[in-house]
Design an enzyme around this catalytic site. Structure first.
Site, PDB file in Angstrom:
ATOM      1  N   LYS A  22       0.824  -1.213   0.000  1.00 34.40           N
ATOM      2  CA  LYS A  22       0.000   0.000   0.000  1.00 34.40           C
ATOM      3  C   LYS A  22       0.855   1.259   0.000  1.00 34.40           C
ATOM      4  CE  LYS A  22      -2.446  -0.759   3.725  1.00 34.40           C
ATOM      5  NZ  LYS A  22      -1.755  -2.006   4.147  1.00 34.40           N
ATOM      6  N   ARG A  97     -10.914   1.727   9.527  1.00 33.24           N
ATOM      7  CA  ARG A  97     -10.652   0.314   9.816  1.00 33.24           C
ATOM      8  C   ARG A  97     -11.931  -0.442  10.172  1.00 33.24           C
ATOM      9  NH1 ARG A  97      -5.247  -0.989  10.511  1.00 33.24           N
ATOM     10  NH2 ARG A  97      -3.819   0.764  10.735  1.00 33.24           N
ATOM     11  N   ARG A 136      12.143 -12.655   4.463  1.00 35.76           N
ATOM     12  CA  ARG A 136      12.952 -11.442   4.314  1.00 35.76           C
ATOM     13  C   ARG A 136      14.051 -11.343   5.367  1.00 35.76           C
ATOM     14  NH1 ARG A 136       8.285  -6.818   3.959  1.00 35.76           N
ATOM     15  NH2 ARG A 136       8.104  -7.461   6.145  1.00 35.76           N
ATOM     16  N   ARG A 170      13.590  -9.280  11.105  1.00 34.81           N
ATOM     17  CA  ARG A 170      12.633  -8.689  12.033  1.00 34.81           C
ATOM     18  C   ARG A 170      11.974  -9.793  12.844  1.00 34.81           C
ATOM     19  NH1 ARG A 170       8.680  -4.285   9.371  1.00 34.81           N
ATOM     20  NH2 ARG A 170       7.465  -5.183  11.063  1.00 34.81           N
ATOM     21  N   ARG A 181      -1.376 -12.079  11.480  1.00 31.96           N
ATOM     22  CA  ARG A 181      -1.689 -10.719  11.048  1.00 31.96           C
ATOM     23  C   ARG A 181      -2.637 -10.732   9.851  1.00 31.96           C
ATOM     24  NH1 ARG A 181       4.264  -8.999  10.870  1.00 31.96           N
ATOM     25  NH2 ARG A 181       3.714  -8.072   8.888  1.00 31.96           N
TER      26      ARG A 181
END
Length: 227
Positions: A22, A97, A136, A170, A181
């Protein structure tokens, strides 16, 4: 790229889970159409820093350790929409939201005769997103980005760019956290999808392809929404 001409202030909403791109797409729409990206976090920080009435209210709530109310966010957004740089329109990222927030946003826009031009949903494949995000890692020396599957260094655990062996991941970039998530996003956003479908402003883009292809599709939908 020159900004394309928009005849009236536009209001675009971007929907999509973390990692869907986004932010990247919003920046490209900003450049192409002369719009301003507005995220809830940035709005709150700016209002607090500027010491507006709504910003002072938000600061008091945050310092007390509470969540900022929808009304405060709407008040801050009202102030921001009146700023000169928003004359061509805005891209809302992270707000609304909930359907309650969506209804409050509609009421706010009614005050100035505006409306939602398009709510664009960046559609992703959950399994592919888990692979994309959980794989990642970055070089701790120079910040170069890598991926277990798509961009592994030539020599394991050694940066191609600077030779460092300090690789970092991370803590929340793991399959379990990413999966959770995504589930939370879908549960939270499903009512919004239905809400904007009901208003006939919902658009969808396949967000699993190349960034340039996604950007082209986003630009086409945005142009259509303005006309």
């Amino acid at each position: 790229m020159d900004a394309e001409v928009i005849t009236s202030p536009a209001v675009l909403i971007l929907l999509g889970p973390p990692g869907a791109g986004k932010g990247t797409q919003a920046r490209m729409l900003e450049e192409r159409f002369g719009l301003v990206q507005l995220s809830t976090g940035d709005l709150l920080r700016a209002a607090v820093a500027q010491g507006t009435d709504a910003g002072k209210a938000a600061k008091a709530v945050m310092e007390a350790g509470d969540l900022v109310s929808d009304q405060i966010v709407i008040d801050i957004l009202r102030d921001r929409l009146n700023a000169d740089d928003c004359a061509k329109g805005v891209i809302l990222d992270g707000f609304p939201r909930t359907t309650v927030q969506a209804q409050a946003l509609d009421d706010l826009l009614d005050e100035s005769g505006q409306q939602i031009n398009a709510a664009i949903s960046l559609e992703v494949d959950d399994a592919a997103m888990v692979t994309r995000i959980s794989g990642r890692f970055t070089c701790g020396g120079c910040g170069e980005g890598y991926h277990d599957t798509f961009k592994a260094p030539a020599k394991a655990d050694t940066c191609d760019k600077c030779g460092s062996t300090q690789m970092k991941r991370r803590a929340d970039d793991n399959a379990e956290t990413v999966g959770s998530r995504l589930e939370a996003y879908h549960a939270q956003t499903a009512p919004l999808i239905a809400y904007y479908q009901g208003k006939d402003v919902l658009k969808s883009v396949d967000a699993m392809g190349e960034i340039s292809a996604i950007a082209a599709a986003m630009a086409t939908l945005t142009t259509q929404a303005m006309n």
